[in-house]
Every structure is written in structure tokens, then in C-alpha cells.
Design an enzyme around this catalytic site. Structure first.
Site, PDB file in Angstrom:
ATOM      1  N   HIS A  28       0.824  -1.201   0.000  1.00  0.00           N
ATOM      2  CA  HIS A  28       0.000   0.000   0.000  1.00  0.00           C
ATOM      3  C   HIS A  28       0.864   1.259   0.000  1.00  0.00           C
ATOM      4  O   HIS A  28       0.355   2.358  -0.219  1.00  0.00           O
ATOM      5  CB  HIS A  28      -0.892  -0.022   1.244  1.00  0.00           C
ATOM      6  CG  HIS A  28      -2.278   0.492   1.019  1.00  0.00           C
ATOM      7  ND1 HIS A  28      -2.887   0.545  -0.220  1.00  0.00           N
ATOM      8  CD2 HIS A  28      -3.205   0.985   1.896  1.00  0.00           C
ATOM      9  CE1 HIS A  28      -4.113   1.030  -0.086  1.00  0.00           C
ATOM     10  NE2 HIS A  28      -4.317   1.317   1.180  1.00  0.00           N
ATOM     11  N   ASN A  74      -6.710   7.242   4.346  1.00  0.00           N
ATOM     12  CA  ASN A  74      -8.110   7.625   4.118  1.00  0.00           C
ATOM     13  C   ASN A  74      -8.383   9.105   4.362  1.00  0.00           C
ATOM     14  O   ASN A  74      -9.522   9.546   4.256  1.00  0.00           O
ATOM     15  CB  ASN A  74      -9.054   6.745   4.949  1.00  0.00           C
ATOM     16  CG  ASN A  74      -8.742   6.803   6.426  1.00  0.00           C
ATOM     17  OD1 ASN A  74      -7.764   7.436   6.837  1.00  0.00           O
ATOM     18  ND2 ASN A  74      -9.549   6.163   7.243  1.00  0.00           N
ATOM     19  N   ASP A  99      -0.875   2.709  -5.419  1.00  0.00           N
ATOM     20  CA  ASP A  99      -0.818   1.269  -5.684  1.00  0.00           C
ATOM     21  C   ASP A  99      -2.110   0.819  -6.368  1.00  0.00           C
ATOM     22  O   ASP A  99      -3.166   1.383  -6.122  1.00  0.00           O
ATOM     23  CB  ASP A  99      -0.647   0.499  -4.361  1.00  0.00           C
ATOM     24  CG  ASP A  99      -1.717   0.829  -3.326  1.00  0.00           C
ATOM     25  OD1 ASP A  99      -2.528  -0.048  -3.005  1.00  0.00           O
ATOM     26  OD2 ASP A  99      -1.748   1.979  -2.826  1.00  0.00           O
ATOM     27  N   ASN A 120      -8.957   3.925  -0.930  1.00  0.00           N
ATOM     28  CA  ASN A 120      -9.369   4.915   0.070  1.00  0.00           C
ATOM     29  C   ASN A 120      -8.683   6.269  -0.079  1.00  0.00           C
ATOM     30  O   ASN A 120      -9.273   7.309   0.193  1.00  0.00           O
ATOM     31  CB  ASN A 120      -9.095   4.400   1.489  1.00  0.00           C
ATOM     32  CG  ASN A 120     -10.066   3.298   1.871  1.00  0.00           C
ATOM     33  OD1 ASN A 120     -11.155   3.215   1.311  1.00  0.00           O
ATOM     34  ND2 ASN A 120      -9.675   2.460   2.799  1.00  0.00           N
TER      35      ASN A 120
END
Length: 195
Positions: A28, A74, A99, A120
Site C-alpha cells: 500500500h 483515508n 498502488d 481509500n
């Protein structure tokens, strides 16, 4: 007005990730790694600033502000909005590096806009900007996980096979970012998409 062709242009290059050592090597965080690669190649270091880690580099006559939001994924949009305003950078000169599960490892895909694909970070940036119309460079992380295993996968670390080609893929992504800034999205897309 003379010298307009020498006008300095500012770009905001945002690498998405999560701060903290436990996330540093996860899939991530590939956005962080791409902007880290740019900074390393330019011999500059990031400073801990408001909403993120920031570094400034030059590519020919362009100035690139590299941003690694420290807001967690987020809430990435907060950092993006703050630094766009701070550096007076319009949305068409921003590129978000992220990603992507839908691409094989190391594959690159630049797009001038698009959906958040369930990501997100992109979701929050779009909601803060009120638009999906911002360029993104997607870096493939593959999707070799069992049903229900997505979170463990994106927060997991890369395989030894991935790591073998990691450096060259990161360098390619860094080149794609520079091409975006120097030649525009269309040239960069033609040159780097599906490479």
C-alpha cells in the site's frame, strides 16, 4: 512579456501511503516509494511539514513539490488540498502516485482522471477536490490473494520475486513522473502505459 518560455512551473507529486515503520515496506506504500526514488535521485531529503513530508526538486525548469501525506491513507485529501493551496498549484499540475490491485506487479498506468477503484486514498482526494479529474500514476501490485484477503495483501510485504525487479520498476515510475511534468500526460501515457 519576454522569457515566458522560461517560466518556472510548479507541480505537486503526491505519493500515497501510510506513515510508520510497520507500513514502510507494504504494498500500500508504493506511492511513498516512488517519490522517495525521485528524492534519492535528486539528492534531496524530505522535511516533516504540515500534513506531510515534503521535498522540492527541479527537473529542467520545472519545480516539483514531492508530498508524502502524514494523514494516513483515508484522509490523504487534506494534505493534497493544503499543499495545492500553499504552493498555488492547479489540479492539472498534480499527479497522485498510487498502488493498484488491478495491474500486475510493476506495471504502470497513467491516466488524466478516473474512478477511485475502491482505493481509500483516491476516494478521499476526490471528495475533498469535488472531482475525479486529476492525474494519477497507478503502480501495479498484483492481486494474488484469496477471497477476503485483500486487506492482508495490500498491507503485506512484497514477494522476493517482486523485490528482484523493484528498483528498476521504481526508476521507471520516477521517469514517468518526470515525463508527465516535462512533456504532459499524453506523451507520458504513450511512453509508459503497459510498459
Amino acid at each position: 512579456m519576454p522569457f515566458t518560455h522560461h517560466q518556472k512551473v510548479n507541480y505537486l507529486i503526491v505519493g500515497l501511503g501510510n506513515i510508520g515503520d510497520e507500513y514502510a515496506r507494504t504494498r500500500h506504500n508504493i506511492g511513498f516509494r516512488v517519490v522517495d526514488t525521485l528524492a534519492q535521485e535528486a539528492g534531496i531529503t524530505f522535511e516533516d511539514k504540515r500534513y506531510g513530508f515534503v521535498a522540492t526538486m527541479k527537473v529542467k525548469n520545472q519545480t516539483l513539490t514531492l508530498l508524502k501525506p502524514s494523514t494516513y491513507m483515508n484522509l490523504s485529501g487534506n494534505a493534497v488540498r493544503y499543499w495545492m493551496n500553499e504552493k498555488k498549484i492547479p489540479v492539472e499540475r498534480m499527479l497522485v502516485v498510487v498502488d493498484d490491485l488491478s495491474l500486475p506487479f510493476g506495471h504502470l498506468r497513467l491516466k488524466p482522471s478516473g474512478s477511485d477503484g475502491g482505493h481509500n486514498g483516491l476516494k478521499h482526494i476526490a471528495s475533498i477536490l469535488g472531482s475525479q479529474k486529476y492525474a494519477r500514476l497507478r503502480f501495479g501490485i498484483g492481486n494474488d490473494f484469496p477471497r477476503g484477503g485483500q486487506v492482508d495483501y495490500v498491507l503485506g510485504e512484497f514477494t522476493p520475486e517482486d523485490l528482484q525487479t523493484m528498483d528498476e520498476r521504481l526508476k521507471l515510475a520516477a521517469e514517468a513522473v518526470k515525463t508527465f511534468c516535462l512533456a504532459g500526460i499524453n506523451v507520458a501515457m504513450n511512453e509508459y502505459n503497459n510498459k
